[in-house]
Design an enzyme around this catalytic site. Structure first.
Site, PDB file in Angstrom:
ATOM      1  N   ASP A   1       2.677 -49.780 -69.965  1.00  0.00           N
ATOM      2  CA  ASP A   1       2.668 -48.313 -69.929  1.00  0.00           C
ATOM      3  C   ASP A   1       3.754 -47.687 -70.796  1.00  0.00           C
ATOM      4  OD1 ASP A   1       0.603 -48.380 -68.070  1.00  0.00           O
ATOM      5  OD2 ASP A   1       1.965 -48.299 -66.359  1.00  0.00           O
TER       6      ASP A   1
ATOM      7  N   ILE B   1      10.079 -44.392 -57.640  1.00  0.00           N
ATOM      8  CA  ILE B   1      10.308 -45.793 -58.016  1.00  0.00           C
ATOM      9  C   ILE B   1       9.184 -46.662 -57.457  1.00  0.00           C
ATOM     10  CG2 ILE B   1      11.880 -47.745 -57.667  1.00  0.00           C
ATOM     11  CD1 ILE B   1      14.128 -45.562 -57.503  1.00  0.00           C
ATOM     12  N   ALA B   2       8.658 -47.549 -58.304  1.00  0.00           N
ATOM     13  CA  ALA B   2       7.528 -48.420 -57.916  1.00  0.00           C
ATOM     14  C   ALA B   2       6.418 -47.598 -57.280  1.00  0.00           C
ATOM     15  CB  ALA B   2       7.986 -49.543 -56.978  1.00  0.00           C
ATOM     16  N   GLY B   3       6.139 -46.435 -57.857  1.00  0.00           N
ATOM     17  CA  GLY B   3       5.181 -45.502 -57.263  1.00  0.00           C
ATOM     18  C   GLY B   3       3.857 -45.425 -57.994  1.00  0.00           C
TER      19      GLY B   3
ATOM     20  N   LYS C   1       3.487 -40.518 -65.491  1.00  0.00           N
ATOM     21  CA  LYS C   1       2.055 -40.383 -65.836  1.00  0.00           C
ATOM     22  C   LYS C   1       1.171 -40.535 -64.610  1.00  0.00           C
ATOM     23  CE  LYS C   1       1.337 -44.972 -65.276  1.00  0.00           C
ATOM     24  NZ  LYS C   1       0.505 -45.592 -64.263  1.00  0.00           N
TER      25      LYS C   1
ATOM     26  N   SER D   1       8.747 -47.377 -66.970  1.00  0.00           N
ATOM     27  CA  SER D   1       8.265 -47.315 -68.354  1.00  0.00           C
ATOM     28  C   SER D   1       8.873 -46.116 -69.076  1.00  0.00           C
ATOM     29  CB  SER D   1       6.745 -47.202 -68.382  1.00  0.00           C
ATOM     30  OG  SER D   1       6.164 -48.301 -67.721  1.00  0.00           O
TER      31      SER D   1
ATOM     32  N   MET E   1       3.603 -44.382 -61.118  1.00  0.00           N
ATOM     33  CA  MET E   1       3.650 -43.261 -62.068  1.00  0.00           C
ATOM     34  C   MET E   1       4.428 -43.586 -63.341  1.00  0.00           C
ATOM     35  SD  MET E   1       3.832 -39.837 -59.802  1.00  0.00           S
ATOM     36  CE  MET E   1       3.662 -38.888 -61.305  1.00  0.00           C
ATOM     37  N   GLY E   2       4.746 -44.843 -63.534  1.00  0.00           N
ATOM     38  CA  GLY E   2       5.356 -45.245 -64.804  1.00  0.00           C
ATOM     39  C   GLY E   2       6.806 -44.808 -64.978  1.00  0.00           C
ATOM     40  N   GLY E   3       7.563 -44.739 -63.887  1.00  0.00           N
ATOM     41  CA  GLY E   3       8.965 -44.315 -63.983  1.00  0.00           C
ATOM     42  C   GLY E   3       9.814 -45.298 -64.789  1.00  0.00           C
TER      43      GLY E   3
HETATM   44  O1  C5P Z   1       2.947 -54.665 -68.438  1.00  0.00           O
HETATM   45  P1  C5P Z   1       3.615 -54.568 -67.128  1.00  0.00           P
HETATM   46  O2  C5P Z   1       4.932 -55.299 -67.098  1.00  0.00           O
HETATM   47  O3  C5P Z   1       3.756 -53.167 -66.618  1.00  0.00           O
HETATM   48  O4  C5P Z   1       2.667 -55.287 -66.087  1.00  0.00           O
HETATM   49  C1  C5P Z   1       3.103 -55.657 -64.793  1.00  0.00           C
HETATM   50  C2  C5P Z   1       2.088 -56.589 -64.174  1.00  0.00           C
HETATM   51  O5  C5P Z   1       0.888 -55.872 -63.881  1.00  0.00           O
HETATM   52  C3  C5P Z   1       1.643 -57.748 -65.041  1.00  0.00           C
HETATM   53  O6  C5P Z   1       2.522 -58.856 -64.912  1.00  0.00           O
HETATM   54  C4  C5P Z   1       0.267 -58.067 -64.488  1.00  0.00           C
HETATM   55  O7  C5P Z   1       0.371 -58.817 -63.296  1.00  0.00           O
HETATM   56  C5  C5P Z   1      -0.249 -56.703 -64.093  1.00  0.00           C
HETATM   57  N1  C5P Z   1      -1.093 -56.098 -65.159  1.00  0.00           N
HETATM   58  C6  C5P Z   1      -2.348 -56.609 -65.383  1.00  0.00           C
HETATM   59  N2  C5P Z   1      -3.143 -56.060 -66.367  1.00  0.00           N
HETATM   60  C7  C5P Z   1      -2.714 -55.001 -67.092  1.00  0.00           C
HETATM   61  C8  C5P Z   1      -1.431 -54.454 -66.867  1.00  0.00           C
HETATM   62  C9  C5P Z   1      -0.640 -55.027 -65.892  1.00  0.00           C
HETATM   63  O8  C5P Z   1      -2.783 -57.564 -64.723  1.00  0.00           O
HETATM   64  N3  C5P Z   1      -3.498 -54.491 -68.021  1.00  0.00           N
END
Ligand code: C5P
Length: 313
Positions: free
Chosen positions: A146, A105-107, A18, A113, A109-111
Site C-alpha cells: 500500500d 494502528i493496524a486498522g 486510505k 504505509s 487504513m494504511g497508517g
Molecule cells: O505488502 P504488505 O507488507 O503490506 O503485506 C502484508 C501481508 O499481507 C503479506 O505478507 C501477505 O501475507 C498479505 N498480502 C497478500 N496479498 C497482497 C497484499 C498483502 O497476501 N496483495
C-alpha cells in the site's frame, strides 16, 4: 536545512490514510501474496512526519492515538524506509524522525504505509538526495503493497499486490465516518483466514483463478462523485474473514446502517469500519449516533492528495 539563527529545522511531510472502496482478492501467488484488484481512495486522516539530521536512525511517535504498542527499532516501517533510501542513494548519515499519527494502528487504513511514504519524501528533501519520483515509487513498492498508493493519493486502481497503480477519474468529495476498533488486526492473518475459508468451501463456491478486476459500477460511481452509487458498489473480499476473526464488527456495521449510513464496509483487512454518508449533515448525524453508542469515531473526506512536503511558514 539550517536557519539564519543556525538551528536545524525539521523537514515536514504528510501522507494520507486510505479506504479500499473495492477490493477483490484473486489467487495466492507463489511469493505468498495474492493478486488483487482494488480501488483506493485517500482520506483526510494524515500522518505527519518530521525529519531532522542525525548520525543514526530513530523514530518517536505522538498525536491523538495511543502509539505505545509501536516498535521504534529497525522493524518499524518508517525506519526501514529511511534506511532503504539511504542505501539506494549512498547517503552515509541517518535521520531523527517524529511521527504524529492520526490513522488508526493496524486498522486496515494504511497508517504504517503512510508513515513510510511520508518518510521517503521527508528524507529525500532533508538529505538533498533528489531521487526521481519513479525511483521513490519503486522503493515504496518494496516497503509494502500500500506504500505506492500513499505516495500517489487521490483515487487509484491497484493491481498485482495492490502496488501497480493506475489513476481513476473521480469527481467531488465523499463523506466518511470511521468506527475505530480498540484492537488491531494483522493483515497476513486476515488473508490466511480467507484462504482457509476458500479451501473449506472449495466444493460450494466458485472462485475464479484468473486475475480479478475492478467492476465498472465502482468506476462509474467514482467518476460521477455519487455517494448513493458508490454505496451500492462498495465491496471487500476481506470483510468476511475479518468478521470471522472479529464477529463483534457485525453489530458495528448494523448500527451504522441503522443510523443513516448509505453503506458500511470493513476498511482493507480491518478492523476499522468505514461508513459512507450521503452528505456532510448525514455524516455529522451518524458521528453523533455512533459516539452515543460509545464507539470511537472520526470523520474523514476523500479523495485527498498523496504524500507531500508541508511548508510550515
Ligand atoms: O505488502 P504488505 O507488507 O503490506 O503485506 C502484508 C501481508 O499481507 C503479506 O505478507 C501477505 O501475507 C498479505 N498480502 C497478500 N496479498 C497482497 C497484499 C498483502 O497476501 N496483495
Amino acid at each position: 536545512m539550517v536557519s539564519a539563527a543556525g538551528e536545524t529545522r525539521a523537514v515536514h511531510a504528510r501522507a494520507p490514510g486510505k479506504i479500499n472502496v473495492f477490493l477483490k482478492v484473486g489467487a495466492l501467488v507463489d511469493d505468498g501474496y495474492h493478486d488483487l484488484a482494488t480501488a483506493y481512495q485517500a482520506v483526510s486522516l494524515y500522518e505527519d512526519v518530521r525529519a531532522w539530521h542525525a548520525d543514526d536512525f530513530s523514530v518517536t511517535f505522538g498525536g491523538p492515538i495511543d502509539t505505545s504498542a509501536l516498535t521504534v527499532d529497525g522493524s518499524n516501517l518508517a525506519i526501514k524506509a529511511a534506511r532503504m533510501l539511504a542505501r539506494r542513494t549512498g547517503y552515509r548519515r541517518g535521520v531523527r524522525l517524529h511521527i504524529d499519527k492520526h490513522v488508526p494502528i493496524a486498522g486496515g487504513m494504511g497508517g504504517g504505509s503512510a508513515d513510510a511514504a511520508a518518510t521517503l519524501i521527508a528524507c529525500d528533501e532533508l538529505w538533498g538526495t533528489d531521487l526521481p519520483r519513479e525511483d521513490l515509487l519503486a522503493l515504496a513498492a518494496r516497503l509494502g503493497s500500500d506504500v505506492p498508493f500513499a505516495m500517489v493519493g487521490g483515487t487509484a486502481i491497484g493491481s498485482g499486490r495492490g502496488d501497480r497503480l493506475s489513476p481513476a477519474l473521480a469527481k467531488g468529495t465523499f463523506q466518511w465516518v470511521l468506527a475505530i476498533a480498540e484492537f488491531g488486526m494483522s493483515t497476513p492473518t486476515v488473508y490466511s483466514e480467507l484462504d482457509r475459508h476458500r479451501e473449506r468451501h472449495a466444493q460450494d463456491i466458485f472462485f475464479a483463478k484468473t486475475q480479478p478486476s475492478v467492476e465498472t459500477n465502482v468506476l462509474q460511481a467514482l467518476r460521477a462523485g455519487d455517494p448513493h452509487m458508490l454505496a451500492e458498489a462498495l465491496h471487500n473480499d476481506l470483510q468476511a474473514p475479518a468478521l470471522h476473526i472479529a464477529p463483534g464488527l457485525g453489530a458495528v456495521l448494523e448500527l451504522g446502517e441503522e443510523n443513516g449510513a448509505l453503506a458500511g464496509i470493513i476498511s482493507g483487512s480491518g478492523p476499522t469500519v468505514a461508513f459512507l454518508a450521503p452528505d456532510l449533515d448525514g455524516a455529522l448525524e451518524l458521528q453523533i449516533a455512533l459516539s452515543a453508542a460509545r464507539l470511537n469515531v472520526v470523520r474523514a473526506t476523500g479523495p485527498v492528495h498523496g504524500a507531500r512536503l508541508v511548508n510550515e511558514h
